[in-house]
Design an enzyme around this catalytic site. Structure first.
Site, mmCIF file in Angstrom:
data_model
loop_
_atom_site.group_PDB
_atom_site.id
_atom_site.type_symbol
_atom_site.label_atom_id
_atom_site.label_comp_id
_atom_site.label_asym_id
_atom_site.label_seq_id
_atom_site.Cartn_x
_atom_site.Cartn_y
_atom_site.Cartn_z
ATOM 1 N N HIS A 189 0.838 -1.178 -0.024
ATOM 2 C CA HIS A 189 -0.015 -0.067 -0.047
ATOM 3 C C HIS A 189 0.654 1.263 0.036
ATOM 4 O O HIS A 189 0.694 2.487 -0.609
ATOM 5 C CB HIS A 189 -1.007 -0.027 1.088
ATOM 6 C CG HIS A 189 -2.240 -0.756 0.904
ATOM 7 N ND1 HIS A 189 -2.841 -1.665 2.211
ATOM 8 C CD2 HIS A 189 -2.876 -1.086 -0.098
ATOM 9 C CE1 HIS A 189 -3.571 -2.400 1.575
ATOM 10 N NE2 HIS A 189 -3.938 -2.280 0.143
ATOM 11 N N ARG A 296 -7.208 -6.198 -15.320
ATOM 12 C CA ARG A 296 -6.665 -7.457 -14.573
ATOM 13 C C ARG A 296 -7.782 -7.588 -13.488
ATOM 14 O O ARG A 296 -7.504 -7.223 -12.465
ATOM 15 C CB ARG A 296 -5.370 -7.469 -14.233
ATOM 16 C CG ARG A 296 -4.538 -6.785 -15.377
ATOM 17 C CD ARG A 296 -3.004 -6.761 -14.720
ATOM 18 N NE ARG A 296 -1.984 -6.325 -15.803
ATOM 19 C CZ ARG A 296 -1.525 -5.078 -15.500
ATOM 20 N NH1 ARG A 296 -2.177 -4.260 -14.624
ATOM 21 N NH2 ARG A 296 -0.681 -4.814 -16.608
ATOM 22 N N ARG A 332 -10.621 -8.864 -18.487
ATOM 23 C CA ARG A 332 -10.096 -10.235 -18.615
ATOM 24 C C ARG A 332 -10.527 -11.093 -17.320
ATOM 25 O O ARG A 332 -10.272 -10.621 -16.417
ATOM 26 C CB ARG A 332 -8.554 -10.201 -18.449
ATOM 27 C CG ARG A 332 -7.875 -11.397 -18.768
ATOM 28 C CD ARG A 332 -6.432 -11.383 -18.967
ATOM 29 N NE ARG A 332 -5.582 -11.022 -17.662
ATOM 30 C CZ ARG A 332 -4.396 -10.884 -17.680
ATOM 31 N NH1 ARG A 332 -3.500 -10.701 -18.636
ATOM 32 N NH2 ARG A 332 -3.819 -10.362 -16.576
ATOM 33 N N GLU A 431 -1.194 -15.698 -26.272
ATOM 34 C CA GLU A 431 0.041 -15.821 -25.311
ATOM 35 C C GLU A 431 0.929 -16.861 -25.263
ATOM 36 O O GLU A 431 1.832 -17.367 -24.624
ATOM 37 C CB GLU A 431 -0.218 -15.240 -24.064
ATOM 38 C CG GLU A 431 -1.375 -16.119 -23.352
ATOM 39 C CD GLU A 431 -1.905 -15.576 -22.098
ATOM 40 O OE1 GLU A 431 -1.357 -14.859 -21.363
ATOM 41 O OE2 GLU A 431 -3.049 -15.446 -21.922
ATOM 42 N N ASP A 455 4.148 -13.333 -21.868
ATOM 43 C CA ASP A 455 4.125 -15.179 -22.055
ATOM 44 C C ASP A 455 4.618 -15.510 -23.373
ATOM 45 O O ASP A 455 5.048 -16.445 -23.360
ATOM 46 C CB ASP A 455 2.671 -15.470 -21.510
ATOM 47 C CG ASP A 455 2.579 -15.688 -20.084
ATOM 48 O OD1 ASP A 455 3.581 -15.892 -19.498
ATOM 49 O OD2 ASP A 455 1.459 -15.639 -19.497
ATOM 50 N N CYS A 502 -1.461 -6.140 -24.984
ATOM 51 C CA CYS A 502 -1.451 -5.788 -23.710
ATOM 52 C C CYS A 502 -0.239 -6.019 -23.113
ATOM 53 O O CYS A 502 0.025 -5.798 -21.772
ATOM 54 C CB CYS A 502 -2.703 -6.059 -23.102
ATOM 55 S SG CYS A 502 -2.826 -7.828 -23.234
#
Length: 570
Positions: A189, A296, A332, A431, A455, A502
């Site tokens: 944080h 995400r 996603r 990917e 990936d 992305c």
């Protein structure tokens, strides 16, 4: 020279100020039965005082931070108000005759140890928050004055073992020009707060407090992840020039935030942002994102001890849709697994987790998770322009199965007369070499592709990008990776559909013209990269980009490709 984990970019110069909290000494001796009630009262009084302090910090932080950061303190307050926590502490006082302070310490330490056993960096960062709450309770019960960082009146770089969110929220940022810590991570944080305020910060150095003395002159280079202690004048002068150049460049790029990404010869490209939460969406809008190319959702599943409910997900997606004001958001589905484990999912031990039970494989095995998420996305789609993106697809069968599950959810919502976008678009991540090779079949099943170059590069080259021994082999400029990218783009265009990207490669300024020339329709990236990518596109001719990409794709080595691109930028 020292480095760590780059939490927030920027360059800062200043004297070191070592920040140390007062030592908390706890009486571990057992109390008499007659003292039990007074110890319980001490604890309850400390709890009440701690909640009051956190409410005040939350109110003050609203003047400095965005809503996402102030929610941190709401979480702290909720934890303090947790009945189970209170019950556990009071039980230790009653049954074990512990002092209130020792009961707090034992309970907090137990929770922290439980978290630290979990192989999850996001949850482990929350141990800092729990320690922050515990220390606040202890200071209040022992009448130890909390260190006030508001009273710093000279320009300094704060050096600490660690910084809690409540300590960060009370900093006087007029004088604290940056901070460096031994502990911490990019997702802590405190790091999130630093990025929100654009305060340079490097965390996780391991031992900065042992290498720096009060008053040492520090240069915090949060661009190149370097810390200089009492550097020679030559380095000071060099970095001052570098900072001036960096700020000048940053200022010049500002004007590109609001401009569309159109080449000199009028080719329009969509520039999007990768986001994980509401604060990221605020930053995306601030830096000029035309849409969200990757939301995400896995971060909704992390930093907790149970699955998020459909209702909770719906509210998050709805908030995002409203915030983007009818601009596209590509959501996603959960991409958990690989390096992102969550404790309550009981992941099996796998020798190769990146090749194992992850992403859509989990969703298809655990359909209750998939159904809750798809229902939440569909419900939120009536509040904005949402699209669905499925990760880690390797076959036509997987898409067909996912489409079948989606149709089932649509049927249920229709039956219940719940509004949703009946024509919501779906896309898949490319990917793996498998999906790239059969992309001509996959595109017939979906509306768009989004290339995940991180990936795709890793799997194509069989290189673990986190393995220091072979990380030099990881390069998306490798001819095999570029040929797969080009193949995917061409296949989608042949079917009159589009392809975005992305992965990190989309925000790489050296790759922009190459990808533009290949025909990439959408670039999605870290929000802060958007102005520079827009500038490159706006100062380039599409016909020149096509010529460069054609030449690059004829090369047989990474070295030749990089030389061609470097020469283009000279």
């Amino acid at each position: 020279m020292i480095s760590g984990i780059l939490a927030s970019s920027g360059i800062a110069f200043g004297k070191a100020l070592l920040f140390k909290s007062d030592l908390i000494i706890i009486n571990k001796k057992n109390i008499h039965d007659i003292e039990i009630e007074s110890e319980i009262k001490k604890f309850l009084k400390s709890k009440k005082k701690s909640i009051k302090q956190l409410i005040e910090i939350k109110q003050k932080s609203k003047l400095i931070f965005n809503s996402k950061e102030t929610e941190i303190f709401e979480g702290h307050i909720m934890l303090l108000e947790d009945e189970e926590l209170e019950k556990e502490i009071i039980n230790l006082i009653k049954k074990k005759n512990n002092t209130a302070a020792f009961a707090i310490e034992l309970t907090i330490s137990k929770q922290i140890q439980k978290i630290k056993k979990i192989n999850n960096i996001y949850l482990q960062n929350r141990a800092i928050d729990i320690r922050d709450i515990g220390n606040r309770l202890l200071r209040n019960i022992l009448n130890i004055k909390t260190v006030d960082l508001k009273n710093i009146k000279e320009k300094v770089i704060l050096i600490a073992n660690d910084l809690t969110p409540s300590e960060t929220a009370q900093m006087n940022f007029k004088y604290i020009k940056g901070f460096i810590t031994n502990l911490g991570g990019e997702t802590a944080h405190t790091s999130i707060m630093a990025r929100s305020l654009e305060i340079p910060a490097i965390v996780g150095t391991g031992n900065i407090t042992h290498k720096v003395k009060n008053g040492d002159f520090i240069i915090l280079d949060g661009i190149n992840n370097k810390i200089f202690i009492n550097p020679i004048q030559n380095i000071i002068d060099k970095l001052k020039k570098y900072k001036k150049k960096y700020l000048k460049k940053k200022k010049k790029l500002k004007k590109f935030r609001i401009l569309p990404a159109i080449t000199i010869d009028k080719k329009k490209i969509e520039i999007s942002a990768n986001v994980s939460n509401m604060q990221d969406i605020i930053n995306a809008k601030k830096y000029g994102a035309e849409s969200i190319g990757l939301y995400r959702t896995e971060f909704l599943f992390m930093d907790r001890m149970e699955l998020p409910s459909e209702e909770e997900q719906f509210h998050e997606y709805k908030k995002a849709a409203i915030m983007m004001n009818n601009k596209t958001i590509i959501i996603r589905t959960m991409d958990i697994g690989g390096d992102k484990e969550i404790p309550y999912m009981n992941f099996p031990k796998e020798d190769n987790p990146f090749l194992g039970w992850r992403a859509i494989r989990i969703s298809l095995d655990r359909k209750e998770i998939l159904h809750a998420q798809l229902t939440a996305i569909l419900r939120a789609s009536s509040f904005g322009k949402l699209k669905i993106l499925f990760p880690m697809i390797i076959s036509v069968e997987e898409i067909q199965q996912l489409k079948y599950e989606l149709e089932k959810i649509k049927f249920i919502l229709n039956k219940k007369k719940i509004d949703f976008d009946k024509n919501i678009q779906i896309g898949i991540m490319i990917e793996t070499p498998a999906s790239a090779i059969i992309s001509k079949y996959l595109i017939k099943e979906v509306d768009f592709f989004s290339i995940g170059t991180n990936d795709l590069t890793q799997y194509t080259l069989a290189v673990d990008r986190k393995n220091d021994l072979i990380s030099h082999l990881y390069n998306p400029m490798n001819p095999s990776v570029l040929k797969l990218i080009k193949k995917v783009i061409d296949v989608s265009h042949k079917e009159e559909k589009w392809t975005g990207m992305c992965g990190e490669f989309a925000g790489n300024e050296k790759a922009t013209i190459l990808l533009l020339g290949m025909g990439l329709n959408e670039f999605s990236m870290n929000p802060s990269y958007i102005p520079k990518i827009k500038k490159i596109i706006r100062t380039t001719k599409f016909k020149h980009a096509k010529q460069l990409s054609k030449l690059v794709l004829q090369q047989n080595t990474t070295k030749k490709i990089q030389k061609l691109i470097n020469n283009y930028f000279i």
